[in-house]
Write a protein that holds these residues in place. Structure first.
Motif, PDB file in Angstrom:
ATOM      1  N   TYR A 107      17.663 -77.846  38.148  1.00 43.70           N
ATOM      2  CA  TYR A 107      17.961 -78.601  39.368  1.00 43.70           C
ATOM      3  C   TYR A 107      17.457 -77.844  40.588  1.00 43.70           C
ATOM      4  CZ  TYR A 107      20.807 -80.505  43.208  1.00 43.70           C
ATOM      5  OH  TYR A 107      21.236 -81.031  44.399  1.00 43.70           O
ATOM      6  N   ASP A 109      16.980 -78.537  44.826  1.00 46.02           N
ATOM      7  CA  ASP A 109      17.274 -79.435  45.937  1.00 46.02           C
ATOM      8  C   ASP A 109      16.425 -79.045  47.140  1.00 46.02           C
ATOM      9  OD1 ASP A 109      18.960 -81.705  46.734  1.00 46.02           O
ATOM     10  OD2 ASP A 109      19.691 -80.329  48.264  1.00 46.02           O
ATOM     11  N   GLY A 144      19.523 -75.027  42.462  1.00 51.66           N
ATOM     12  CA  GLY A 144      20.922 -75.337  42.229  1.00 51.66           C
ATOM     13  C   GLY A 144      21.359 -75.056  40.801  1.00 51.66           C
ATOM     14  N   VAL A 149      26.031 -80.742  37.673  1.00 46.94           N
ATOM     15  CA  VAL A 149      25.615 -82.112  37.987  1.00 46.94           C
ATOM     16  C   VAL A 149      26.491 -83.059  37.176  1.00 46.94           C
ATOM     17  CG1 VAL A 149      23.738 -83.798  37.915  1.00 46.94           C
ATOM     18  CG2 VAL A 149      23.243 -81.413  38.490  1.00 46.94           C
ATOM     19  N   LEU A 214      21.901 -89.541  44.839  1.00 48.40           N
ATOM     20  CA  LEU A 214      22.446 -88.193  44.631  1.00 48.40           C
ATOM     21  C   LEU A 214      23.303 -87.791  45.829  1.00 48.40           C
ATOM     22  CD1 LEU A 214      20.464 -85.163  43.226  1.00 48.40           C
ATOM     23  CD2 LEU A 214      21.740 -84.890  45.353  1.00 48.40           C
ATOM     24  N   ASP A 216      24.752 -84.355  47.286  1.00 48.81           N
ATOM     25  CA  ASP A 216      24.754 -82.895  47.238  1.00 48.81           C
ATOM     26  C   ASP A 216      25.963 -82.400  48.034  1.00 48.81           C
ATOM     27  OD1 ASP A 216      24.028 -80.212  47.010  1.00 48.81           O
ATOM     28  OD2 ASP A 216      22.719 -80.298  48.762  1.00 48.81           O
ATOM     29  N   TRP A 217      27.112 -82.283  47.361  1.00 42.98           N
ATOM     30  CA  TRP A 217      28.336 -81.828  48.022  1.00 42.98           C
ATOM     31  C   TRP A 217      28.115 -80.451  48.642  1.00 42.98           C
ATOM     32  CZ3 TRP A 217      32.405 -85.202  48.208  1.00 42.98           C
ATOM     33  CH2 TRP A 217      32.380 -86.280  47.310  1.00 42.98           C
ATOM     34  N   SER A 218      28.658 -80.242  49.819  1.00 39.90           N
ATOM     35  CA  SER A 218      28.384 -79.007  50.566  1.00 39.90           C
ATOM     36  C   SER A 218      29.643 -78.504  51.256  1.00 39.90           C
ATOM     37  CB  SER A 218      27.302 -79.252  51.627  1.00 39.90           C
ATOM     38  OG  SER A 218      26.110 -79.726  51.036  1.00 39.90           O
ATOM     39  N   LYS A 236      27.123 -74.748  47.645  1.00 43.66           N
ATOM     40  CA  LYS A 236      26.460 -75.911  47.070  1.00 43.66           C
ATOM     41  C   LYS A 236      26.683 -76.045  45.559  1.00 43.66           C
ATOM     42  CE  LYS A 236      23.708 -77.309  50.609  1.00 43.66           C
ATOM     43  NZ  LYS A 236      23.536 -78.692  51.088  1.00 43.66           N
ATOM     44  N   THR A 240      27.287 -81.547  42.133  1.00 44.52           N
ATOM     45  CA  THR A 240      26.282 -82.495  42.603  1.00 44.52           C
ATOM     46  C   THR A 240      26.497 -83.770  41.798  1.00 44.52           C
ATOM     47  OG1 THR A 240      24.675 -80.755  43.106  1.00 44.52           O
ATOM     48  CG2 THR A 240      23.815 -82.998  42.841  1.00 44.52           C
ATOM     49  N   GLY A 324      16.308 -82.954  43.941  1.00 46.72           N
ATOM     50  CA  GLY A 324      17.010 -83.624  45.027  1.00 46.72           C
ATOM     51  C   GLY A 324      16.145 -83.644  46.273  1.00 46.72           C
TER      52      GLY A 324
END
Length: 404
Positions: A107, A109, A144, A149, A214, A216-218, A236, A240, A324
């Motif tokens: 992965y 991003d 990532g 995921v 997608l 991408d939680w942050s 990060k 995800t 991503g």
């Protein structure tokens, strides 16, 4: 036998036919295709020896067969669902459980929106140039964690980590108090490459199988403390989320557009004859309230350029690799794809559930969906990626931080 009914306004018509992995109450995971409000079990419906690949619990074996097979299968499936079909291979979409559609091999991003990068530059580096000197020369990205995921519908546990307030003398440890989302598109590698080789931008369609929505939680407070000098890590890597339906690249022909003008002209390995900007419209809901409609068509770097960039040094890619796009943000505030932008880092709250909000609270539910032009003149859909945020393991959200 039965005929699948497709509503006239369906986002899942014959010009879409996205793939997913589903299960039913009496049978395990296998590959299906969505048609209208139905899911077709491809192994059962096609019934030939080649269809055995669809009896697998992931799309990876099918994707690894390559573009010629993808094209042939799409034509076969189109013919199948356009006429009578064995009713035992057709299920209502509400009667199936959807799963992660691929085994994620790797992965990466990216950070491909000029609008988003400019906004974050203004927020995080006030008084300096918003874009770093390299930004318009290469697609910036970070590596990532494929193991985190998850598919839409999977709850997200609030992450913990180190965070340091600007006025604090030392960092503290605890649950993130500035949890955020990033509305993105994800691109899935179907056919990999060998180490020491590279993929050109014009070879993108030979390697990319399809696309998903997608998130991408942050964790912005964790990210802000850790990211200098090497970039995002714990802020990060905790989760995800992706949508369960993979829209094949062939379904996006009508959505292909030029990227915005790239100035300065990219180096030769980032140039090509094929255009891989994509006219995709996203929509972000926060507890059911639509707070943003990001336009993917404004993304500066294309997915073809992303794939070319990560392989130009000879790095191998594999079936199931996920790329991503980075946050999709347009030029207007109502098109910004992350809450750090929408609230201007908490200084300008947005109204959610009738109350001013800055960042995500425990119990909040976020949904991101996307549509694109279809070859039939209407729209095709990617479905949605939806998740609810749970309290941090062993604790609760610190009060007074996420709400204005």
């Amino acid at each position: 036998m039965t005929v699948i009914s497709i509503p006239a306004d369906s986002l899942f018509g014959i010009d879409n036919l996205p793939y997913g992995v589903f299960s039913t109450a009496d049978e395990g995971r296998r590959v299906g295709v969505r048609v209208g409000d139905s899911v077709v079990d491809l192994a059962k419906a096609l019934g030939d020896p080649e269809a055995a690949v669809f009896a697998q619990p992931t799309l990876n074996p099918f994707m690894a067969q390559g573009r010629d097979r993808w094209v042939a299968a799409r034509a076969q499936i189109t013919e199948l669902v356009s006429g009578e079909i064995d009713e035992e291979s057709v299920f209502a979409v509400d009667d199936v459980t959807m799963h992660l559609p691929i085994t994620v091999a790797d992965y990466v991003d990216f950070y491909a929106s000029e609008n988003h990068a400019t906004n974050l530059g203004k927020l995080l580096r006030p008084g300096s140039a918003p874009l770093m000197p390299n930004w318009k020369h290469l697609p910036v990205g970070y590596h990532g964690r494929s193991s985190t995921v998850v598919v839409s519908g999977t709850d997200i546990v609030r992450p913990c980590g180190q965070r340091k307030a600007p006025t604090a003398a030392a960092p503290t440890f605890g649950p993130s108090v500035r949890l955020d989302i990033e509305a993105e598109m994800g691109f899935i590698v179907g056919v990999g490459s060998s180490m020491g080789s590279s993929i050109t931008t014009d070879q993108f369609a030979e390697h990319c199988f399809g696309a998903v929505v997608l998130n991408d939680w942050s964790a912005r407070d964790i990210q802000a403390w850790e990211y200098v000098p090497l970039g995002p890590n714990l802020g990060k890597s905790f989760a995800t989320s992706i949508s369960p339906w993979v829209v094949p690249l062939q379904a996006l022909e009508a959505a292909r557009i030029d990227t915005p003008v790239q100035d300065p002209t990219p180096l030769p390995y980032l140039r090509g004859e094929e255009k891989w900007g994509l006219d995709i419209d996203l929509e972000v809901e926060w507890n059911g309230d639509v707070v943003s409609r990001p336009p993917y068509g404004q993304m500066y770097w294309s997915p073809a350029q992303m794939l070319a960039h990560i392989t130009v040094n000879g790095a191998a890619v594999s079936t199931g690799d996920l790329l991503g796009s980075g946050t999709v943000s347009g030029a207007r505030k109502d098109q910004w794809g992350a809450f750090i932008e929408l609230t201007w880092n908490g200084a300008e709250p947005v109204v959610v559930d009738g109350e001013p909000r800055m960042f995500i609270e425990d119990g909040d539910e976020i949904s991101i969906s996307a549509t694109a032009p279809g070859s039939g003149g209407g729209r095709i859909g990617f479905g949605e990626v939806r998740a609810r945020v749970l309290p941090a393991a062993g604790g609760t959200q610190p009060p007074g931080h996420a709400r204005a």
